[in-house]
Design a protein around this motif. Structure first.
Motif, PDB file in Angstrom:
ATOM      1  N   ILE A  59      38.455  54.074  31.772  1.00  0.00           N
ATOM      2  CA  ILE A  59      38.609  52.982  32.484  1.00  0.00           C
ATOM      3  C   ILE A  59      37.803  53.254  33.575  1.00  0.00           C
ATOM      4  CG2 ILE A  59      39.415  50.263  33.058  1.00  0.00           C
ATOM      5  CD1 ILE A  59      41.513  50.563  31.308  1.00  0.00           C
ATOM      6  N   THR A  60      37.275  52.511  34.129  1.00  0.00           N
ATOM      7  CA  THR A  60      36.310  53.309  35.798  1.00  0.00           C
ATOM      8  C   THR A  60      36.016  51.879  36.332  1.00  0.00           C
ATOM      9  OG1 THR A  60      33.936  52.260  33.948  1.00  0.00           O
ATOM     10  CG2 THR A  60      34.568  55.002  34.192  1.00  0.00           C
ATOM     11  N   GLY A  61      35.722  51.938  37.492  1.00  0.00           N
ATOM     12  CA  GLY A  61      35.574  50.956  38.499  1.00  0.00           C
ATOM     13  C   GLY A  61      36.999  50.438  39.296  1.00  0.00           C
ATOM     14  N   LEU A  62      37.820  51.166  39.191  1.00  0.00           N
ATOM     15  CA  LEU A  62      38.763  50.508  39.161  1.00  0.00           C
ATOM     16  C   LEU A  62      39.402  50.160  40.993  1.00  0.00           C
ATOM     17  CD1 LEU A  62      41.497  51.378  36.903  1.00  0.00           C
ATOM     18  CD2 LEU A  62      40.711  49.457  36.830  1.00  0.00           C
TER      19      LEU A  62
ATOM     20  N   ARG B  87      41.474  48.214  44.355  1.00  0.00           N
ATOM     21  CA  ARG B  87      43.199  46.487  44.676  1.00  0.00           C
ATOM     22  C   ARG B  87      42.351  45.660  44.658  1.00  0.00           C
ATOM     23  NH1 ARG B  87      47.519  49.129  47.829  1.00  0.00           N
ATOM     24  NH2 ARG B  87      48.147  46.780  47.406  1.00  0.00           N
ATOM     25  N   PHE B  88      41.647  45.886  44.276  1.00  0.00           N
ATOM     26  CA  PHE B  88      40.925  43.376  44.197  1.00  0.00           C
ATOM     27  C   PHE B  88      41.484  43.538  42.906  1.00  0.00           C
ATOM     28  CE2 PHE B  88      37.228  41.113  43.120  1.00  0.00           C
ATOM     29  CZ  PHE B  88      37.556  39.582  43.388  1.00  0.00           C
ATOM     30  N   VAL B  89      41.803  44.685  42.067  1.00  0.00           N
ATOM     31  CA  VAL B  89      41.307  44.749  40.491  1.00  0.00           C
ATOM     32  C   VAL B  89      42.815  43.540  39.930  1.00  0.00           C
ATOM     33  CG1 VAL B  89      41.070  45.630  38.029  1.00  0.00           C
ATOM     34  CG2 VAL B  89      39.687  45.537  39.691  1.00  0.00           C
ATOM     35  N   ASP B  90      42.875  43.026  39.024  1.00  0.00           N
ATOM     36  CA  ASP B  90      44.049  42.547  38.472  1.00  0.00           C
ATOM     37  C   ASP B  90      43.596  41.833  36.502  1.00  0.00           C
ATOM     38  OD1 ASP B  90      42.746  39.914  38.094  1.00  0.00           O
ATOM     39  OD2 ASP B  90      43.566  38.899  40.032  1.00  0.00           O
ATOM     40  N   ARG B  91      44.568  41.317  36.115  1.00  0.00           N
ATOM     41  CA  ARG B  91      44.409  41.265  34.638  1.00  0.00           C
ATOM     42  C   ARG B  91      43.652  40.714  33.930  1.00  0.00           C
ATOM     43  NH1 ARG B  91      48.405  38.297  31.255  1.00  0.00           N
ATOM     44  NH2 ARG B  91      48.865  36.599  32.585  1.00  0.00           N
ATOM     45  N   ARG B  92      43.108  39.295  35.419  1.00  0.00           N
ATOM     46  CA  ARG B  92      41.800  38.580  34.358  1.00  0.00           C
ATOM     47  C   ARG B  92      40.278  39.628  34.489  1.00  0.00           C
ATOM     48  NH1 ARG B  92      41.664  34.659  39.356  1.00  0.00           N
ATOM     49  NH2 ARG B  92      41.874  36.978  40.334  1.00  0.00           N
ATOM     50  N   HIS B  93      40.501  40.724  35.073  1.00  0.00           N
ATOM     51  CA  HIS B  93      39.294  41.083  35.102  1.00  0.00           C
ATOM     52  C   HIS B  93      39.418  42.464  34.331  1.00  0.00           C
ATOM     53  CE1 HIS B  93      39.939  40.285  39.442  1.00  0.00           C
ATOM     54  NE2 HIS B  93      38.301  39.789  39.110  1.00  0.00           N
TER      55      HIS B  93
ATOM     56  N   ALA C  63      40.939  41.788  31.252  1.00  0.00           N
ATOM     57  CA  ALA C  63      40.878  41.045  29.899  1.00  0.00           C
ATOM     58  C   ALA C  63      39.327  40.708  30.262  1.00  0.00           C
ATOM     59  CB  ALA C  63      41.433  39.945  30.616  1.00  0.00           C
ATOM     60  N   ARG C  64      38.616  40.654  31.194  1.00  0.00           N
ATOM     61  CA  ARG C  64      37.081  40.318  31.333  1.00  0.00           C
ATOM     62  C   ARG C  64      35.942  41.834  30.737  1.00  0.00           C
ATOM     63  NH1 ARG C  64      34.117  35.518  33.247  1.00  0.00           N
ATOM     64  NH2 ARG C  64      31.715  35.806  32.915  1.00  0.00           N
TER      65      ARG C  64
ATOM     66  N   VAL D 111      37.956  34.501  36.652  1.00  0.00           N
ATOM     67  CA  VAL D 111      36.994  35.370  37.501  1.00  0.00           C
ATOM     68  C   VAL D 111      35.299  35.083  37.131  1.00  0.00           C
ATOM     69  CG1 VAL D 111      38.586  36.465  38.263  1.00  0.00           C
ATOM     70  CG2 VAL D 111      37.287  38.014  35.917  1.00  0.00           C
ATOM     71  N   ASP D 112      35.090  35.463  38.003  1.00  0.00           N
ATOM     72  CA  ASP D 112      33.174  35.214  36.768  1.00  0.00           C
ATOM     73  C   ASP D 112      32.744  36.716  36.501  1.00  0.00           C
ATOM     74  OD1 ASP D 112      32.569  33.008  38.442  1.00  0.00           O
ATOM     75  OD2 ASP D 112      32.366  33.311  40.185  1.00  0.00           O
ATOM     76  N   ASN D 113      32.892  37.778  37.278  1.00  0.00           N
ATOM     77  CA  ASN D 113      32.888  38.998  36.727  1.00  0.00           C
ATOM     78  C   ASN D 113      33.594  40.197  36.263  1.00  0.00           C
ATOM     79  OD1 ASN D 113      32.970  40.449  38.819  1.00  0.00           O
ATOM     80  ND2 ASN D 113      31.085  39.031  39.852  1.00  0.00           N
ATOM     81  N   SER D 114      34.220  41.055  36.016  1.00  0.00           N
ATOM     82  CA  SER D 114      35.129  41.758  35.827  1.00  0.00           C
ATOM     83  C   SER D 114      35.523  42.489  37.157  1.00  0.00           C
ATOM     84  CB  SER D 114      34.804  42.941  34.589  1.00  0.00           C
ATOM     85  OG  SER D 114      33.837  43.283  35.151  1.00  0.00           O
TER      86      SER D 114
END
Length: 488
Positions: free
Chosen positions: A363-366, A368-374, A376-377, A335-338
């Motif tokens: 953890i902020t900014g969650l 439905r778009f977010v997955d474990r790649r984000h 990790a970043r 991913v390009d960003n978190s």
């Protein structure tokens, strides 16, 4: 050509490395030990497990390359620093588990002046130093304080515990040395930074009897010889440094204003300040960097961050988001960003430069778009952003940062760090600078070498970001950090 052995007793494992005098690693072995967390905020280790792993690592490293004891010219030791142990000097049995540097049980409540010891010790009065941990053990183990006053107990940081056992322990009490070095002693809140001696008033105020404490020696010099039983019998112990000071020494930061950042369980930046201790008004600590026997000490300014690589371990072990620590790089690169996610890993409060024991992880900014790649970043970004805060607190405008430690094998993290810092990041070929610093100290102490061992060629990363991109990320970080406050 004699070889040099070194022990790196860290927060999560014990490593033994054998190197030649050119810095080429001949053999190594490593064993993890158990993390005991009996209550929220408490972190303990079993000192006997650490001692067993130390012997196992030395034996396996020697066996790996078929090395004889006569081939080893010196032994060095580096260790997790503020972790505190008290043991029975007659039996060698610890009276309680080692209280780890990350542990928060000794954090003073409603302390109106946590900086009152700063000028004398370079440290704040909080849960970090070893001194209050020893006092806690004495106050909470039945009969311990009375036994200490009778001279039945010994106290030390992990270096002291291992040296006592390596030089004889309970089975050879006439040979066993109860000693520490100036770098470890400077992490206790009990040593005067200028006299390099235990301060009687501080010992009384913190509640640690002076007779419990080890003799303080220079970092590079004679610490006795290894006992007759076990690996390395008769080998001189010639260099002892706390882990972050060992990394500074191993990175060849021997001149004033040279600095390094270690990415391990925590994050630690040290800046060599030369012959005089330099006090900070921006949340940094002052410590002894090293001392060669017969010479004046060298000092350093330090920024300590509690959670670095342990955030990746948390994602792997507690949440199951990662299968391996190495997977964090592969996922984050997809991913390009978190995705707007920010992680503040204040698992035991925030250390330098904020020193907020009331902070807890958020953890902020969650979405439905977010997955474990984000996720990790965001974890890698958290590492870089905490490093940014420490670099800014150091002041000045550095053009490069020397880096080391296990996390620096992550090339994506190194590029992210260069971008977030806005400066050049340099990594040596051998990133295990902590154990190489201990080997270097031992080699110099035994007069086998005259300068720190080579770490090989460096790899560099340059900043690729524009200022606004960095500013937006820092603004989200600042907002998330404010949300972590007042949660204890």
């Amino acid at each position: 050509m004699p070889l040099i052995a070194a022990i790196d007793q860290g927060t999560t494992s014990t490593r033994a490395v054998i190197t030649d005098t050119e810095g080429r690693v001949v053999a190594q072995a490593q064993f993890e030990h158990t993390q005991h967390m009996p209550r929220e905020g408490w972190v303990e280790h079993d000192p006997m497990e650490i001692w067993r792993n130390t012997r196992r690592a030395l034996s396996e490293a020697m066996a790996e390359a078929d090395i004889a004891e006569d081939d080893i010219g010196a032994l060095g030791l580096t260790n997790q620093r503020e972790t505190a142990v008290i043991w029975d000097k007659a039996t060698g049995a610890p009276i309680y588990n080692a209280i780890v540097w990350q542990d928060t049980r000794t954090n003073p409540e409603n302390d109106a002046d946590p900086g009152r010891y700063l000028e004398r010790t370079g440290l704040l009065h909080n849960s970090y130093p070893a001194g209050p941990k020893w006092a806690w053990i004495l106050d909470n183990v039945e009969g311990a304080r009375e036994r200490a006053e009778r001279g039945e107990l010994l106290a030390g940081t992990i270096d002291t515990w291992l040296i006592w056992n390596l030089t004889g322990g309970a089975r050879e009490p006439e040979r066993a040395l109860h000693v520490t070095d100036v770098t470890n002693a400077s992490r206790t809140l009990l040593m005067d930074l200028r006299t390099l001696a235990w301060d009687e008033d501080l010992c009384a105020e913190i509640g640690v009897p002076r007779r419990l404490l080890p003799e303080i020696r220079a970092s590079i010099g004679t610490f006795g010889t290894v006992r007759r039983r076990g690996p390395l019998a008769g080998v001189p112990i010639a260099g002892v440094l706390g882990d972050q000071q060992a990394a500074l020494f191993g990175q060849h930061c021997l001149r004033e204003n040279e600095a390094k950042m270690t990415y391990g369980t925590g994050l630690f930046m040290l800046l060599n300040t030369g012959a005089q201790p330099r006090m900070s008004s921006d949340g940094l600590l002052t410590t002894v960097a090293y001392q060669i026997d017969g010479e004046p000490p060298v000092y350093a300014q330090e920024g300590s961050v509690a959670v670095g690589g342990s955030l990746i371990q948390w994602l792997r072990d507690q949440l199951g988001i990662l299968r391996t620590a190495e997977e964090s790089e592969r996922l984050a690169a997809q991913v390009d960003n978190s995705g707007g996610v920010v992680i503040v890993p204040a698992f035991s409060g925030l250390f330098a430069p904020r020193w907020r024991p009331d902070a807890r992880g958020v953890i902020t900014g969650l979405t439905r778009f977010v997955d474990r790649r984000h996720i990790a970043r965001a974890a890698l970004e958290a590492t870089c952003l905490q490093a940014l805060e420490v670099v800014r607190a150091m002041g000045g405008e550095p053009t490069e940062l020397r880096v080391d430690g296990g996390m620096t094998t992550n090339d994506l993290l190194m590029q992210m760090q260069a971008d977030i810092l806005g400066l050049r990041v340099e990594r040596p070929a051998n990133t295990e600078t902590t154990v190489m610093g201990a080997a270097s100290a031992a080699g110099i102490g035994a007069k086998l070498i005259c300068a720190p061992l080579s770490l090989g060629p460096t790899t560099a990363w340059e900043n690729t970001w524009a200022g606004p991109e960095r500013d937006r990320l820092v603004a989200r970080w600042e907002d998330a950090v404010r949300r972590s406050y007042d949660q204890a």
